[in-house]
Design a protein around this motif. Structure first.
Motif, mmCIF file in Angstrom:
data_model
loop_
_atom_site.group_PDB
_atom_site.id
_atom_site.type_symbol
_atom_site.label_atom_id
_atom_site.label_comp_id
_atom_site.label_asym_id
_atom_site.label_seq_id
_atom_site.Cartn_x
_atom_site.Cartn_y
_atom_site.Cartn_z
ATOM 1 N N LYS A 1 0.826 -1.208 0.000
ATOM 2 C CA LYS A 1 0.000 0.000 0.000
ATOM 3 C C LYS A 1 0.858 1.254 0.000
ATOM 4 O O LYS A 1 0.498 2.258 -0.624
ATOM 5 C CB LYS A 1 -0.931 -0.020 1.220
ATOM 6 C CG LYS A 1 -1.886 1.136 1.375
ATOM 7 C CD LYS A 1 -2.707 1.467 0.141
ATOM 8 C CE LYS A 1 -3.675 0.431 -0.337
ATOM 9 N NZ LYS A 1 -4.915 0.353 0.371
ATOM 10 N N ALA A 2 1.990 1.198 0.691
ATOM 11 C CA ALA A 2 2.809 2.414 0.809
ATOM 12 C C ALA A 2 4.236 2.070 1.202
ATOM 13 O O ALA A 2 4.500 1.015 1.781
ATOM 14 C CB ALA A 2 2.199 3.349 1.850
ATOM 15 N N VAL A 3 5.120 2.993 0.845
ATOM 16 C CA VAL A 3 6.507 2.951 1.313
ATOM 17 C C VAL A 3 6.718 4.191 2.176
ATOM 18 O O VAL A 3 6.339 5.295 1.784
ATOM 19 C CB VAL A 3 7.496 2.952 0.121
ATOM 20 C CG1 VAL A 3 8.935 3.067 0.607
ATOM 21 C CG2 VAL A 3 7.292 1.708 -0.731
ATOM 22 N N ILE A 4 7.288 3.975 3.362
ATOM 23 C CA ILE A 4 7.607 5.109 4.237
ATOM 24 C C ILE A 4 9.048 5.531 3.989
ATOM 25 O O ILE A 4 9.949 4.688 4.010
ATOM 26 C CB ILE A 4 7.448 4.750 5.734
ATOM 27 C CG1 ILE A 4 6.051 4.212 6.017
ATOM 28 C CG2 ILE A 4 7.763 5.966 6.613
ATOM 29 C CD1 ILE A 4 5.851 3.766 7.472
ATOM 30 N N LEU A 5 9.234 6.819 3.744
ATOM 31 C CA LEU A 5 10.572 7.348 3.493
ATOM 32 C C LEU A 5 10.861 8.435 4.526
ATOM 33 O O LEU A 5 9.988 9.245 4.828
ATOM 34 C CB LEU A 5 10.633 7.945 2.085
ATOM 35 C CG LEU A 5 11.996 7.920 1.414
ATOM 36 C CD1 LEU A 5 12.383 6.490 1.078
ATOM 37 C CD2 LEU A 5 11.979 8.771 0.156
ATOM 38 N N ASN A 6 12.072 8.451 5.046
ATOM 39 C CA ASN A 6 12.426 9.393 6.109
ATOM 40 C C ASN A 6 13.800 9.977 5.813
ATOM 41 O O ASN A 6 14.810 9.311 5.971
ATOM 42 C CB ASN A 6 12.410 8.638 7.451
ATOM 43 C CG ASN A 6 12.916 9.472 8.617
ATOM 44 O OD1 ASN A 6 13.657 8.982 9.440
ATOM 45 N ND2 ASN A 6 12.516 10.724 8.684
ATOM 46 N N SER A 7 13.789 11.215 5.324
ATOM 47 C CA SER A 7 15.030 11.899 4.966
ATOM 48 C C SER A 7 14.878 13.371 5.286
ATOM 49 O O SER A 7 13.884 13.971 4.870
ATOM 50 C CB SER A 7 15.316 11.710 3.474
ATOM 51 O OG SER A 7 16.358 12.563 3.039
ATOM 52 N N PRO A 8 15.829 13.972 6.020
ATOM 53 C CA PRO A 8 16.990 13.416 6.696
ATOM 54 C C PRO A 8 16.581 12.273 7.627
ATOM 55 O O PRO A 8 15.538 12.357 8.268
ATOM 56 C CB PRO A 8 17.550 14.593 7.493
ATOM 57 C CG PRO A 8 17.056 15.819 6.767
ATOM 58 C CD PRO A 8 15.744 15.431 6.191
ATOM 59 N N ASN A 9 17.441 11.268 7.675
ATOM 60 C CA ASN A 9 17.034 10.007 8.261
ATOM 61 C C ASN A 9 17.339 9.892 9.753
ATOM 62 O O ASN A 9 18.405 10.252 10.231
ATOM 63 C CB ASN A 9 17.733 8.862 7.514
ATOM 64 C CG ASN A 9 17.242 7.495 7.959
ATOM 65 O OD1 ASN A 9 17.872 6.841 8.770
ATOM 66 N ND2 ASN A 9 16.092 7.081 7.456
ATOM 67 N N ASN A 10 16.360 9.363 10.440
ATOM 68 C CA ASN A 10 16.520 8.886 11.806
ATOM 69 C C ASN A 10 16.596 7.370 11.689
ATOM 70 O O ASN A 10 15.628 6.774 11.203
ATOM 71 C CB ASN A 10 15.317 9.311 12.649
ATOM 72 C CG ASN A 10 15.290 8.689 14.018
ATOM 73 O OD1 ASN A 10 16.250 8.078 14.457
ATOM 74 N ND2 ASN A 10 14.169 8.847 14.715
ATOM 75 N N PRO A 11 17.664 6.695 12.042
ATOM 76 C CA PRO A 11 18.768 7.110 12.909
ATOM 77 C C PRO A 11 20.086 7.425 12.214
ATOM 78 O O PRO A 11 21.051 7.723 12.894
ATOM 79 C CB PRO A 11 18.966 5.847 13.742
ATOM 80 C CG PRO A 11 18.745 4.742 12.748
ATOM 81 C CD PRO A 11 17.661 5.242 11.841
ATOM 82 N N THR A 12 20.152 7.382 10.861
ATOM 83 C CA THR A 12 21.492 7.422 10.252
ATOM 84 C C THR A 12 22.006 8.825 9.955
ATOM 85 O O THR A 12 23.204 9.012 9.732
ATOM 86 C CB THR A 12 21.507 6.637 8.916
ATOM 87 O OG1 THR A 12 20.644 7.302 7.983
ATOM 88 C CG2 THR A 12 21.050 5.201 9.117
ATOM 89 N N GLY A 13 21.117 9.817 9.871
ATOM 90 C CA GLY A 13 21.545 11.166 9.507
ATOM 91 C C GLY A 13 21.766 11.341 8.009
ATOM 92 O O GLY A 13 22.184 12.407 7.558
ATOM 93 N N VAL A 14 21.465 10.305 7.225
ATOM 94 C CA VAL A 14 21.663 10.370 5.777
ATOM 95 C C VAL A 14 20.529 11.181 5.131
ATOM 96 O O VAL A 14 19.395 11.151 5.602
ATOM 97 C CB VAL A 14 21.710 8.934 5.185
ATOM 98 C CG1 VAL A 14 21.613 8.947 3.663
ATOM 99 C CG2 VAL A 14 22.986 8.223 5.647
#
Lengths: 395, 395
Positions: B170-183
């Motif tokens: 149904k969905a892809v969650i994207l997290n940027s700037p990233n927690n936990p990597t900082g990327v």
């Protein structure tokens, strides 16, 4: 493509919110002073002055990181202790801070508590008429919502409740002072209900919880509001400061689990877990502290009393029939035609907006929220008079 | 007696919260200055001065009933318009106010969005390491949580994502700037991901949504953060002001549905319905207005940069290996022993508190939140040095 149930709930919206949105639109069209909006329980007397004073004081004096940062999920420790101390003193109940969970208002308190208690298929009982969102929250928690009609004078009908409570009953939701009727339940009623739930729990081998939804506790016109925990051990109080402190938009309240509740620690853990799953990280931190400083205060209840007296006496003079309101800020008025929805549509033509009782689970009544400025009521009286004449109630 | 899943979630608590509570206890025991708490993403630079100024101004100037009363469920109209205008201007996306839903922060944004989209059994994909609560929110919405390991340098692994996205995605969650990597992910990556999701949606005959979790958007040290909606139509942005405005406890954020999204109106209705079912009546009204006045502002990011530089250079000198952090305020450091939980326990003996990566879905790393006062980092360096010696990284 999207969740069907979420889409349905979003499209239907709550009937009350629907009228609220219509009212805002109508005010833009013909001027706010020409719309008599009695639809929403949005407090109409300002927050007690201590609220704004405390907002400013905290903002100016407290280090911003401490003021605006995360608190523990159940709330700042000193806030929870202040709430517990207030409950101990005001109601003589041995409340402890670790049984208090600060929430984003009454809706959050209820949604979290129901998800904490309810397994798929458990039954949640409420006395109708009741707040329409009870069903939404109960069903979102996987529960089956069971409506039990109120009895004489809209007080709990113990025989009907007894008949409705069965093996799968997880909880009964009680709301006093009541939305939408304005009725306040007495101590004997709570005791009788407690005994009934105690017996049902003993029969089931598992407690039947009492969920006390108490946003209107401080808004009464003389009637005492007994504290449910005093009368029944397995009680969870869902409180909100929305109405008492006239802060409905700020979303601040709490859940208090009776320390005498069966498995109190487990109930509290489940509250923590349910809040976590629903995305509640913590209650708004500034308003946690404002609420703790303003415990027991309320807006000017006398203003609501004057509204009530003015409206109640005028409407009864017009030949309308209303439940005598003892608390909250709602008048529950019998519709002069059987179909309350049709009556509300007729009233709309006089720019009078109120909510048909159908959404509250009974037919033939309307809810009139009198938490408005006095001037709105005063200006609305001719419209009510015209409406009464239209129905032949007065000549 | 209570809901088993809620009880389990409440008893486990989040690993991060667990360490946070331990840190508070330990600070009481040995003094706050002796505990080096790098556990929580609680902003460490104060809110920009405009925040407190705006709180006081609104409190003193705005009529209390309008300020503290309910707003419409999706937010005050002028606030929603301000957010939409900001998105239009800052990112060149044709956002409209009726696609903006004000929320109680990022966790609420995600919990609501997932419940809005997800039918029982739908799959929600996230790139690990990721914020542990994604799983909690996805499963609470009835979804199945699918973890896809990040690739080189903790950037999205397109081949692995392609392989993981199927008929039920149904969905892809994207997290940027990233927690936990900082990327921070680049524009080409978002474009490639967009193309991949577009193709998957075409194959499925139903869109695969991109849920962009963006609480760290403003916290970068030079890297540009492309706006996901520019690169893919079926995007829902879950934003929070917690980190940018250092208001984590106040719970304010928003959901923005791309107007170019397939069935955008249905998606928005489902957001409204999901928020309603979860007990979110409206986002805190005062902070809706504060946020609208402070759009695009942030706390002093230079302070975070100095923290990052100090800690990153010292840790790498000590022989620790860290992912070069480009945004957010986390250092993702390789554990010098395979078991990161054991490493964290050893670090605890030096009063160093950070979070093992296991809860984020990968093994062998720790997350160090450097959103703390500089002095905490400075005082912690000898402890980090001792820890490095203990592992034989330096002599």
């Amino acid at each position: 493509m999207v969740n069907r149930n979420s889409k349905r709930l979003g499209q239907e919206r709550s009937v009350i919110r629907e009228i609220f949105e219509y009212a805002n639109e109508r005010k833009r069209e013909i001027g706010a002073e020409n719309v008599f909006d009695f639809s929403l329980g949005n407090p109409g007397v300002p927050a007690p002055p201590a609220v704004n004073a405390e907002i400013v004081r905290l903002t100016e004096e407290m280090p911003p990181l401490a003021l605006h940062g995360y608190t523990s999920a159940p709330g700042a420790p000193d806030v929870r202790e202040a709430v517990a101390a207030y409950i101990r003193t005001a109601f003589g109940v041995p409340m402890s801070a670790d049984m208090v969970y600060m929430t984003c208002g009454a809706a959050a308190s209820l949604a979290v508590t129901l998800r904490a208690l309810c397994e798929e298929g458990d039954e949640i009982v409420a006395i109708t008429p009741c707040f329409p969102e009870y069903r939404v929250f109960a069903e979102a928690a996987g529960g089956r919502f069971v409506e039990v009609p109120a009895g004489e004078g809209f007080h709990p009908d113990m025989a009907a409740l007894k008949a409705a409570i069965g093996k799968r009953t997880k909880a009964v939701i009680l709301n006093s002072p009541n939305n939408p009727t304005g009725v306040v339940y007495g101590a004997e009623e709570l005791s009788a209900l407690g005994a009934l739930l105690h017996d049902a729990g003993a029969r089931n081998g598992s407690p039947v919880f009492l969920i006390a939804d108490e946003p209107y506790r401080e808004l009464t016109y003389g009637a005492a509001v007994p504290y449910p925990m005093v009368h029944y051990a397995n009680t969870v109080v869902c409180y909100s400061f929305s109405k008492s402190l006239s802060l409905a938009g700020e979303r601040i309240g709490y859940i208090a689990v009776s320390p005498r509740c069966a498995g109190a620690a487990d109930v509290f853990s489940a509250v923590c877990g349910a809040a976590r799953a629903l995305g509640y990280v913590c209650a708004p931190s500034l308003f946690q502290r404002v609420a703790a400083s303003c415990l027991g205060m309320s807006g000017d209840v006398e203003e609501y009393r004057k509204n009530r007296d003015l409206l109640y006496s005028f409407l009864t003079q017009c030949g309308f029939s209303c439940v005598p309101p003892e608390g909250a800020f709602y008048l529950f008025m019998r519709s002069p035609e059987p179909d309350a929805v049709a009556f509300c549509e007729r009233a709309k033509r006089h720019e009078l907006l109120f909510v048909p009782s159908d959404g509250f689970g009974v037919k033939g009544y309307v809810r009139i929220s009198y938490c408005v400025e006095r001037a709105v009521i005063e200006r609305s009286l001719p419209a009510f008079g015209a409406l009464a004449r239209e129905y032949g109630l007065i000549g």
